[in-house]
Design an enzyme around this catalytic site. Structure first.
Site, PDB file in Angstrom:
ATOM      1  N   LYS A 293     110.154  95.332 104.199  1.00 50.46           N
ATOM      2  CA  LYS A 293     110.484  96.136 103.057  1.00 50.46           C
ATOM      3  C   LYS A 293     110.903  95.324 101.992  1.00 50.46           C
ATOM      4  O   LYS A 293     110.582  95.488 100.587  1.00 50.46           O
ATOM      5  CB  LYS A 293     111.750  97.130 103.479  1.00 50.46           C
ATOM      6  CG  LYS A 293     112.483  97.779 102.061  1.00 50.46           C
ATOM      7  CD  LYS A 293     113.693  96.916 102.033  1.00 50.46           C
ATOM      8  CE  LYS A 293     114.518  97.659 100.764  1.00 50.46           C
ATOM      9  NZ  LYS A 293     115.800  97.377 100.266  1.00 50.46           N
ATOM     10  N   CYS A 368     119.093 114.607  97.947  1.00 53.97           N
ATOM     11  CA  CYS A 368     118.530 114.605  99.330  1.00 53.97           C
ATOM     12  C   CYS A 368     119.311 113.562 100.261  1.00 53.97           C
ATOM     13  O   CYS A 368     118.655 112.390 100.479  1.00 53.97           O
ATOM     14  CB  CYS A 368     116.741 114.383  99.640  1.00 53.97           C
ATOM     15  SG  CYS A 368     116.337 115.032 101.017  1.00 53.97           S
ATOM     16  N   CYS A 375     120.172 120.959  99.277  1.00 50.92           N
ATOM     17  CA  CYS A 375     119.085 121.704  99.400  1.00 50.92           C
ATOM     18  C   CYS A 375     119.248 122.992  98.535  1.00 50.92           C
ATOM     19  O   CYS A 375     118.285 123.462  97.871  1.00 50.92           O
ATOM     20  CB  CYS A 375     118.569 122.480 100.795  1.00 50.92           C
ATOM     21  SG  CYS A 375     118.527 121.292 101.892  1.00 50.92           S
ATOM     22  N   CYS A 378     118.146 121.707  95.053  1.00 59.25           N
ATOM     23  CA  CYS A 378     116.767 121.144  94.910  1.00 59.25           C
ATOM     24  C   CYS A 378     115.486 122.102  94.660  1.00 59.25           C
ATOM     25  O   CYS A 378     115.495 123.391  95.430  1.00 59.25           O
ATOM     26  CB  CYS A 378     116.374 120.761  96.393  1.00 59.25           C
ATOM     27  SG  CYS A 378     114.769 119.679  96.445  1.00 59.25           S
ATOM     28  N   CYS A 384     109.716 122.317 101.210  1.00 58.01           N
ATOM     29  CA  CYS A 384     110.286 121.310 102.145  1.00 58.01           C
ATOM     30  C   CYS A 384     110.355 122.142 103.612  1.00 58.01           C
ATOM     31  O   CYS A 384     111.317 122.880 103.847  1.00 58.01           O
ATOM     32  CB  CYS A 384     111.450 120.809 101.689  1.00 58.01           C
ATOM     33  SG  CYS A 384     112.301 119.663 103.108  1.00 58.01           S
TER      34      CYS A 384
END
Length: 414
Positions: A293, A368, A375, A378, A384
Protein backbone atom coordinates in the site's frame (compact mmCIF):
# COMPACT_ATOMS: atom_id res chain seq x y z
CA UNK A 1 17.34 -65.06 -42.29
CA UNK A 2 14.74 -64.94 -45.02
CA UNK A 3 12.37 -62.14 -45.67
CA UNK A 4 10.44 -61.24 -42.47
CA UNK A 5 7.05 -59.97 -43.29
CA UNK A 6 4.77 -58.17 -40.91
CA UNK A 7 1.21 -57.45 -41.68
CA UNK A 8 -0.41 -54.99 -39.35
CA UNK A 9 -4.07 -54.02 -39.27
CA UNK A 10 -5.62 -51.35 -37.16
CA UNK A 11 -9.12 -50.52 -36.17
CA UNK A 12 -9.92 -46.83 -35.78
CA UNK A 13 -10.90 -47.05 -32.11
CA UNK A 14 -7.92 -49.18 -30.91
CA UNK A 15 -5.18 -48.30 -33.36
CA UNK A 16 -2.66 -46.84 -30.98
CA UNK A 17 -2.91 -49.55 -28.30
CA UNK A 18 -2.63 -52.34 -30.86
CA UNK A 19 0.41 -50.72 -32.52
CA UNK A 20 2.24 -50.60 -29.20
CA UNK A 21 1.24 -54.21 -28.40
CA UNK A 22 2.38 -55.54 -31.78
CA UNK A 23 5.64 -53.62 -31.48
CA UNK A 24 6.39 -55.26 -28.16
CA UNK A 25 5.73 -58.67 -29.76
CA UNK A 26 8.15 -57.88 -32.62
CA UNK A 27 10.90 -56.83 -30.25
CA UNK A 28 10.41 -60.03 -28.24
CA UNK A 29 10.58 -62.19 -31.34
CA UNK A 30 13.71 -60.50 -32.70
CA UNK A 31 15.45 -60.78 -29.33
CA UNK A 32 14.82 -64.57 -29.01
CA UNK A 33 16.39 -66.61 -31.87
CA UNK A 34 14.84 -69.87 -30.58
CA UNK A 35 11.37 -68.49 -31.21
CA UNK A 36 10.94 -69.67 -34.77
CA UNK A 37 7.42 -68.80 -35.82
CA UNK A 38 4.48 -66.95 -34.43
CA UNK A 39 1.14 -66.88 -36.11
CA UNK A 40 -1.55 -64.59 -34.86
CA UNK A 41 -5.10 -64.66 -36.07
CA UNK A 42 -8.06 -62.59 -35.07
CA UNK A 43 -11.77 -63.22 -35.00
CA UNK A 44 -13.40 -59.89 -35.84
CA UNK A 45 -16.84 -60.95 -34.71
CA UNK A 46 -15.63 -61.98 -31.24
CA UNK A 47 -12.80 -59.49 -30.85
CA UNK A 48 -10.44 -62.27 -29.61
CA UNK A 49 -6.79 -62.56 -30.65
CA UNK A 50 -5.20 -66.03 -30.53
CA UNK A 51 -1.48 -66.66 -30.48
CA UNK A 52 0.23 -69.92 -31.38
CA UNK A 53 3.98 -70.22 -30.75
CA UNK A 54 6.13 -73.12 -31.98
CA UNK A 55 9.66 -73.51 -30.78
CA UNK A 56 12.41 -75.87 -31.96
CA UNK A 57 15.88 -76.75 -30.95
CA UNK A 58 18.83 -75.35 -32.77
CA UNK A 59 18.95 -78.35 -35.14
CA UNK A 60 19.27 -78.82 -38.88
CA UNK A 61 15.61 -79.74 -39.15
CA UNK A 62 14.56 -76.60 -37.39
CA UNK A 63 16.85 -74.47 -39.53
CA UNK A 64 15.48 -76.01 -42.74
CA UNK A 65 11.94 -75.43 -41.53
CA UNK A 66 12.77 -71.84 -40.67
CA UNK A 67 14.08 -71.22 -44.18
CA UNK A 68 10.87 -72.43 -45.70
CA UNK A 69 8.64 -70.40 -43.44
CA UNK A 70 8.26 -66.70 -43.00
CA UNK A 71 7.91 -64.88 -39.78
CA UNK A 72 4.43 -63.47 -40.13
CA UNK A 73 2.38 -61.40 -37.77
CA UNK A 74 -1.00 -60.64 -39.19
CA UNK A 75 -3.85 -58.81 -37.60
CA UNK A 76 -7.02 -57.82 -39.34
CA UNK A 77 -10.14 -56.16 -38.02
CA UNK A 78 -13.27 -55.76 -40.04
CA UNK A 79 -15.43 -52.70 -39.68
CA UNK A 80 -18.63 -53.32 -41.62
CA UNK A 81 -17.47 -54.55 -44.99
CA UNK A 82 -14.17 -52.63 -45.05
CA UNK A 83 -10.88 -54.13 -43.96
CA UNK A 84 -7.97 -51.89 -43.05
CA UNK A 85 -4.55 -53.53 -43.31
CA UNK A 86 -0.97 -52.43 -43.52
CA UNK A 87 2.21 -54.40 -44.16
CA UNK A 88 5.83 -53.64 -43.30
CA UNK A 89 8.71 -55.85 -44.52
CA UNK A 90 12.16 -56.38 -43.01
CA UNK A 91 14.90 -58.40 -44.77
CA UNK A 92 18.53 -59.19 -44.10
CA UNK A 93 19.22 -61.04 -47.39
CA UNK A 94 18.55 -60.04 -50.93
CA UNK A 95 15.15 -61.15 -52.25
CA UNK A 96 14.76 -62.46 -55.85
CA UNK A 97 13.72 -59.75 -58.26
CA UNK A 98 10.25 -61.03 -59.05
CA UNK A 99 9.27 -61.69 -55.46
CA UNK A 100 10.77 -58.41 -54.37
CA UNK A 101 8.80 -56.47 -56.96
CA UNK A 102 5.58 -58.15 -55.84
CA UNK A 103 6.30 -57.40 -52.21
CA UNK A 104 7.18 -53.78 -52.95
CA UNK A 105 3.96 -53.38 -54.92
CA UNK A 106 1.93 -54.87 -52.10
CA UNK A 107 3.72 -52.65 -49.64
CA UNK A 108 3.02 -49.47 -51.62
CA UNK A 109 -0.63 -50.39 -52.06
CA UNK A 110 -1.06 -51.13 -48.38
CA UNK A 111 0.51 -47.82 -47.44
CA UNK A 112 -1.94 -46.01 -49.68
CA UNK A 113 -4.82 -47.71 -47.91
CA UNK A 114 -3.45 -46.85 -44.49
CA UNK A 115 -5.54 -44.16 -42.75
CA UNK A 116 -3.62 -40.90 -42.34
CA UNK A 117 -4.79 -40.45 -38.76
CA UNK A 118 -2.96 -43.56 -37.50
CA UNK A 119 0.86 -43.87 -37.63
CA UNK A 120 2.59 -46.90 -39.09
CA UNK A 121 4.36 -49.34 -36.82
CA UNK A 122 7.67 -47.89 -38.02
CA UNK A 123 6.64 -44.58 -36.55
CA UNK A 124 6.39 -46.15 -33.13
CA UNK A 125 9.65 -48.06 -33.51
CA UNK A 126 12.03 -45.58 -35.07
CA UNK A 127 10.55 -42.08 -34.98
CA UNK A 128 9.23 -39.75 -32.32
CA UNK A 129 5.51 -39.46 -32.76
CA UNK A 130 4.16 -35.96 -32.29
CA UNK A 131 2.26 -35.72 -28.98
CA UNK A 132 -1.47 -35.48 -28.85
CA UNK A 133 -3.10 -32.12 -28.37
CA UNK A 134 -3.41 -31.29 -24.68
CA UNK A 135 -6.73 -32.06 -23.09
CA UNK A 136 -6.54 -28.87 -21.08
CA UNK A 137 -8.58 -27.26 -23.84
CA UNK A 138 -11.55 -29.35 -22.81
CA UNK A 139 -11.44 -28.08 -19.25
CA UNK A 140 -13.77 -25.18 -18.57
CA UNK A 141 -12.05 -21.85 -18.31
CA UNK A 142 -8.75 -22.96 -19.90
CA UNK A 143 -9.56 -23.19 -23.61
CA UNK A 144 -9.29 -19.46 -24.21
CA UNK A 145 -6.11 -19.18 -22.13
CA UNK A 146 -4.41 -22.08 -23.93
CA UNK A 147 -5.36 -20.82 -27.38
CA UNK A 148 -4.13 -17.32 -26.60
CA UNK A 149 -0.80 -18.63 -25.32
CA UNK A 150 -0.30 -20.75 -28.45
CA UNK A 151 -1.04 -17.76 -30.68
CA UNK A 152 1.18 -15.48 -28.55
CA UNK A 153 -1.78 -13.18 -28.01
CA UNK A 154 -2.66 -11.33 -24.79
CA UNK A 155 -5.20 -13.15 -22.65
CA UNK A 156 -8.53 -11.42 -22.59
CA UNK A 157 -9.77 -10.16 -19.24
CA UNK A 158 -12.40 -12.64 -18.11
CA UNK A 159 -13.50 -10.60 -15.07
CA UNK A 160 -16.67 -8.63 -15.64
CA UNK A 161 -17.17 -5.19 -14.12
CA UNK A 162 -19.66 -4.99 -11.26
CA UNK A 163 -23.13 -3.79 -12.14
CA UNK A 164 -23.72 -0.04 -11.79
CA UNK A 165 -20.17 0.63 -10.61
CA UNK A 166 -20.03 3.86 -12.61
CA UNK A 167 -23.23 5.15 -11.02
CA UNK A 168 -21.94 4.28 -7.56
CA UNK A 169 -18.60 5.99 -8.21
CA UNK A 170 -20.31 9.10 -9.53
CA UNK A 171 -22.60 9.19 -6.50
CA UNK A 172 -19.62 8.95 -4.15
CA UNK A 173 -17.91 11.80 -6.03
CA UNK A 174 -20.95 14.00 -5.46
CA UNK A 175 -21.02 13.17 -1.76
CA UNK A 176 -17.28 13.94 -1.56
CA UNK A 177 -17.52 17.22 -3.44
CA UNK A 178 -17.32 19.23 -0.23
CA UNK A 179 -13.89 17.71 0.58
CA UNK A 180 -14.42 17.84 4.31
CA UNK A 181 -12.64 14.56 5.14
CA UNK A 182 -9.32 14.51 7.03
CA UNK A 183 -7.57 12.97 4.04
CA UNK A 184 -8.35 16.06 1.96
CA UNK A 185 -6.18 18.32 4.12
CA UNK A 186 -3.84 15.96 5.99
CA UNK A 187 -3.19 13.06 3.62
CA UNK A 188 0.25 11.74 2.71
CA UNK A 189 0.22 13.68 -0.55
CA UNK A 190 0.16 16.91 1.47
CA UNK A 191 3.48 16.16 3.16
CA UNK A 192 6.35 18.47 2.18
CA UNK A 193 4.40 20.42 -0.43
CA UNK A 194 6.70 23.45 -0.04
CA UNK A 195 9.95 21.45 -0.16
CA UNK A 196 12.12 20.81 -3.23
CA UNK A 197 11.35 17.70 -5.25
CA UNK A 198 14.07 15.52 -3.76
CA UNK A 199 13.20 16.42 -0.17
CA UNK A 200 9.48 16.19 -0.82
CA UNK A 201 9.86 12.62 -2.03
CA UNK A 202 11.47 11.67 1.28
CA UNK A 203 8.72 13.52 3.16
CA UNK A 204 6.06 11.54 1.28
CA UNK A 205 7.91 8.30 2.10
CA UNK A 206 8.15 9.29 5.76
CA UNK A 207 4.48 10.20 5.94
CA UNK A 208 3.51 6.89 4.33
CA UNK A 209 5.63 4.96 6.82
CA UNK A 210 4.02 6.73 9.79
CA UNK A 211 0.47 6.47 8.44
CA UNK A 212 0.14 2.74 9.03
CA UNK A 213 -2.42 1.99 11.78
CA UNK A 214 -2.63 5.73 12.48
CA UNK A 215 -5.26 8.37 11.79
CA UNK A 216 -4.48 11.13 9.34
CA UNK A 217 -4.42 14.00 11.83
CA UNK A 218 -1.94 12.10 14.07
CA UNK A 219 0.32 11.35 11.12
CA UNK A 220 0.12 14.92 9.90
CA UNK A 221 1.12 16.24 13.34
CA UNK A 222 4.12 13.90 13.54
CA UNK A 223 5.37 14.96 10.11
CA UNK A 224 4.96 18.62 11.05
CA UNK A 225 7.05 18.16 14.22
CA UNK A 226 9.79 16.41 12.25
CA UNK A 227 9.79 19.26 9.74
CA UNK A 228 9.97 21.92 12.46
CA UNK A 229 13.02 20.22 13.96
CA UNK A 230 14.79 19.84 10.61
CA UNK A 231 14.39 16.03 10.51
CA UNK A 232 12.64 15.60 7.18
CA UNK A 233 15.69 14.84 5.04
CA UNK A 234 17.65 11.57 4.81
CA UNK A 235 20.90 13.09 6.07
CA UNK A 236 19.34 14.73 9.12
CA UNK A 237 17.35 11.64 10.11
CA UNK A 238 20.40 9.41 9.63
CA UNK A 239 22.47 11.54 12.00
CA UNK A 240 19.70 12.12 14.57
CA UNK A 241 19.23 10.14 17.75
CA UNK A 242 16.55 7.46 17.64
CA UNK A 243 15.11 8.57 21.00
CA UNK A 244 14.63 12.06 19.59
CA UNK A 245 12.71 10.67 16.64
CA UNK A 246 10.54 8.60 18.98
CA UNK A 247 9.56 11.64 20.97
CA UNK A 248 8.71 13.65 17.87
CA UNK A 249 6.54 11.05 16.14
CA UNK A 250 4.65 9.96 19.27
CA UNK A 251 1.69 9.07 19.47
CA UNK A 252 1.61 7.36 16.06
CA UNK A 253 0.91 3.66 16.21
CA UNK A 254 3.99 1.48 16.83
CA UNK A 255 6.12 4.61 17.12
CA UNK A 256 9.13 2.72 18.54
CA UNK A 257 9.35 0.37 15.58
CA UNK A 258 8.63 3.15 13.09
CA UNK A 259 11.43 5.31 14.54
CA UNK A 260 13.87 2.45 14.06
CA UNK A 261 12.65 1.79 10.50
CA UNK A 262 12.86 5.49 9.65
CA UNK A 263 16.51 5.56 10.73
CA UNK A 264 17.27 2.49 8.59
CA UNK A 265 15.47 3.93 5.57
CA UNK A 266 17.34 7.25 5.88
CA UNK A 267 20.67 5.39 5.97
CA UNK A 268 19.75 3.36 2.87
CA UNK A 269 18.71 6.51 1.00
CA UNK A 270 22.02 8.22 1.87
CA UNK A 271 24.36 5.32 1.11
CA UNK A 272 22.61 3.71 -1.84
CA UNK A 273 20.49 6.39 -3.53
CA UNK A 274 22.55 9.56 -2.97
CA UNK A 275 20.03 11.10 -0.59
CA UNK A 276 17.00 10.25 -2.74
CA UNK A 277 14.43 7.48 -2.40
CA UNK A 278 14.14 4.33 -4.58
CA UNK A 279 12.39 4.91 -7.89
CA UNK A 280 10.96 1.42 -8.47
CA UNK A 281 8.26 -0.56 -6.75
CA UNK A 282 10.53 -3.52 -6.11
CA UNK A 283 13.18 -1.39 -4.40
CA UNK A 284 10.60 0.40 -2.27
CA UNK A 285 9.21 -2.91 -1.05
CA UNK A 286 12.69 -3.87 0.14
CA UNK A 287 12.78 -0.96 2.58
CA UNK A 288 12.00 -1.88 6.21
CA UNK A 289 8.40 -1.20 7.20
CA UNK A 290 7.19 -0.45 3.65
CA UNK A 291 4.35 -2.60 2.33
CA UNK A 292 2.48 -2.72 -0.97
CA UNK A 293 0.00 0.00 0.00
CA UNK A 294 2.76 2.46 0.94
CA UNK A 295 4.93 1.54 -2.05
CA UNK A 296 2.13 2.18 -4.56
CA UNK A 297 1.24 5.44 -2.82
CA UNK A 298 4.85 6.67 -2.96
CA UNK A 299 5.17 5.68 -6.62
CA UNK A 300 1.98 7.56 -7.46
CA UNK A 301 2.74 10.75 -5.51
CA UNK A 302 6.53 11.02 -5.40
CA UNK A 303 7.39 9.67 -8.85
CA UNK A 304 4.08 10.13 -10.69
CA UNK A 305 4.38 6.52 -11.80
CA UNK A 306 1.14 4.56 -11.57
CA UNK A 307 1.83 0.84 -11.15
CA UNK A 308 -1.13 -0.15 -9.03
CA UNK A 309 -3.96 0.95 -6.78
CA UNK A 310 -3.19 2.09 -3.26
CA UNK A 311 -5.53 0.04 -1.08
CA UNK A 312 -5.74 0.84 2.61
CA UNK A 313 -8.27 -0.27 5.19
CA UNK A 314 -10.97 2.14 3.93
CA UNK A 315 -10.68 1.09 0.27
CA UNK A 316 -10.59 -2.56 1.32
CA UNK A 317 -13.72 -2.25 3.47
CA UNK A 318 -15.81 -0.18 1.05
CA UNK A 319 -15.02 -2.31 -2.01
CA UNK A 320 -16.16 -5.41 -0.13
CA UNK A 321 -19.32 -3.68 1.07
CA UNK A 322 -20.16 -2.66 -2.48
CA UNK A 323 -19.48 -6.17 -3.77
CA UNK A 324 -16.78 -4.94 -6.14
CA UNK A 325 -14.14 -7.53 -5.22
CA UNK A 326 -14.10 -11.26 -4.55
CA UNK A 327 -11.48 -13.94 -4.16
CA UNK A 328 -10.44 -15.50 -7.49
CA UNK A 329 -12.79 -18.26 -8.56
CA UNK A 330 -15.19 -17.71 -5.66
CA UNK A 331 -17.90 -15.33 -4.52
CA UNK A 332 -16.29 -14.77 -1.14
CA UNK A 333 -15.15 -11.36 0.00
CA UNK A 334 -11.45 -10.59 0.01
CA UNK A 335 -9.80 -10.85 3.40
CA UNK A 336 -6.65 -8.79 2.79
CA UNK A 337 -6.03 -5.37 1.21
CA UNK A 338 -3.57 -6.94 -1.23
CA UNK A 339 -6.28 -9.33 -2.45
CA UNK A 340 -8.59 -6.35 -2.87
CA UNK A 341 -5.98 -4.50 -4.92
CA UNK A 342 -5.47 -7.44 -7.28
CA UNK A 343 -9.21 -8.01 -7.69
CA UNK A 344 -9.90 -4.30 -8.24
CA UNK A 345 -7.19 -3.93 -10.85
CA UNK A 346 -8.72 -6.73 -12.94
CA UNK A 347 -11.66 -4.61 -14.04
CA UNK A 348 -11.24 -0.99 -12.92
CA UNK A 349 -10.01 1.29 -15.73
CA UNK A 350 -6.45 2.47 -15.16
CA UNK A 351 -7.41 6.14 -15.24
CA UNK A 352 -9.32 5.51 -11.99
CA UNK A 353 -6.43 3.86 -10.15
CA UNK A 354 -5.07 7.07 -8.60
CA UNK A 355 -8.22 9.07 -7.71
CA UNK A 356 -10.07 6.11 -6.22
CA UNK A 357 -7.86 6.05 -3.12
CA UNK A 358 -8.54 9.54 -1.72
CA UNK A 359 -12.14 9.29 -2.94
CA UNK A 360 -12.93 6.12 -0.99
CA UNK A 361 -10.72 7.02 1.97
CA UNK A 362 -12.64 10.27 2.50
CA UNK A 363 -15.93 8.45 1.94
CA UNK A 364 -14.94 5.92 4.57
CA UNK A 365 -13.93 8.62 7.03
CA UNK A 366 -17.20 10.54 6.79
CA UNK A 367 -20.11 8.31 5.66
CA UNK A 368 -19.16 4.66 5.14
CA UNK A 369 -17.41 4.43 8.51
CA UNK A 370 -16.07 1.15 9.92
CA UNK A 371 -18.66 1.01 12.69
CA UNK A 372 -22.24 2.16 12.29
CA UNK A 373 -22.04 3.39 8.67
CA UNK A 374 -24.43 6.23 7.87
CA UNK A 375 -26.49 4.43 5.26
CA UNK A 376 -29.45 6.73 5.88
CA UNK A 377 -27.61 9.70 4.32
CA UNK A 378 -25.75 7.75 1.62
CA UNK A 379 -27.14 8.49 -1.83
CA UNK A 380 -25.99 5.17 -3.30
CA UNK A 381 -27.45 2.95 -0.59
CA UNK A 382 -30.04 1.53 -2.99
CA UNK A 383 -27.16 0.18 -5.12
CA UNK A 384 -25.17 -1.15 -2.18
CA UNK A 385 -25.76 -4.82 -1.24
CA UNK A 386 -24.55 -4.14 2.32
CA UNK A 387 -26.76 -1.12 3.03
CA UNK A 388 -28.45 -1.12 6.45
CA UNK A 389 -26.96 -4.53 7.25
CA UNK A 390 -24.10 -3.41 9.50
CA UNK A 391 -26.06 -1.02 11.72
CA UNK A 392 -25.39 -1.48 15.39
CA UNK A 393 -28.03 -3.52 17.13
CA UNK A 394 -29.50 -2.08 20.33
CA UNK A 395 -27.79 -3.24 23.49
CA UNK A 396 -29.54 -6.13 25.14
CA UNK A 397 -29.24 -5.10 28.74
CA UNK A 398 -31.72 -6.24 31.32
CA UNK A 399 -33.66 -3.36 32.86
CA UNK A 400 -32.73 -2.62 36.40
CA UNK A 401 -35.33 -3.40 38.96
CA UNK A 402 -36.37 -0.46 41.13
CA UNK A 403 -37.94 -0.53 44.55
CA UNK A 404 -36.60 -3.94 45.55
CA UNK A 405 -34.17 -4.84 48.30
CA UNK A 406 -30.97 -6.78 47.63
CA UNK A 407 -31.22 -10.44 48.51
CA UNK A 408 -28.61 -10.17 51.27
CA UNK A 409 -30.53 -7.44 53.03
CA UNK A 410 -33.79 -9.30 52.58
CA UNK A 411 -32.38 -12.30 54.42
CA UNK A 412 -31.17 -10.09 57.26
CA UNK A 413 -34.52 -8.35 57.58
CA UNK A 414 -36.50 -11.60 57.56
Amino acid sequence: MKKERIQFASKNEKAEGECCWFMNQIEMLLARPTLIATKMTAKPEAGIVRRKVSTAANTDKALRRSRRRRLSITASHMEGSDAVASTVSFSETEIPGQNKAVLDRNLSESKKKKPSCHPDIEDFAYRNVSPRPSRLNAVAGTSELTSCVRRNEPVKNAVESPANWEKVLEGIRKMRSSEDAPVDSMGCEKAGCSLPSKERRFAVLTSSLLSSQTKDHVTHGAVERLSQNGLLTPNSVDSADEETIKGLIYPVGFYTRKASNLKKIANICVTKYDGDIPSSLEELLQLPGIGPKMAHLVMNIAWNNVQGICVDTHVHRICNRLGWVTKPGTKQKTSLPEQTREALQRWLPKEEWVPINPLLVGFGQTICTPLRPHCEICTVSELCPSAFKEAASPSKQKPKKTGSWPKSLTKVIT
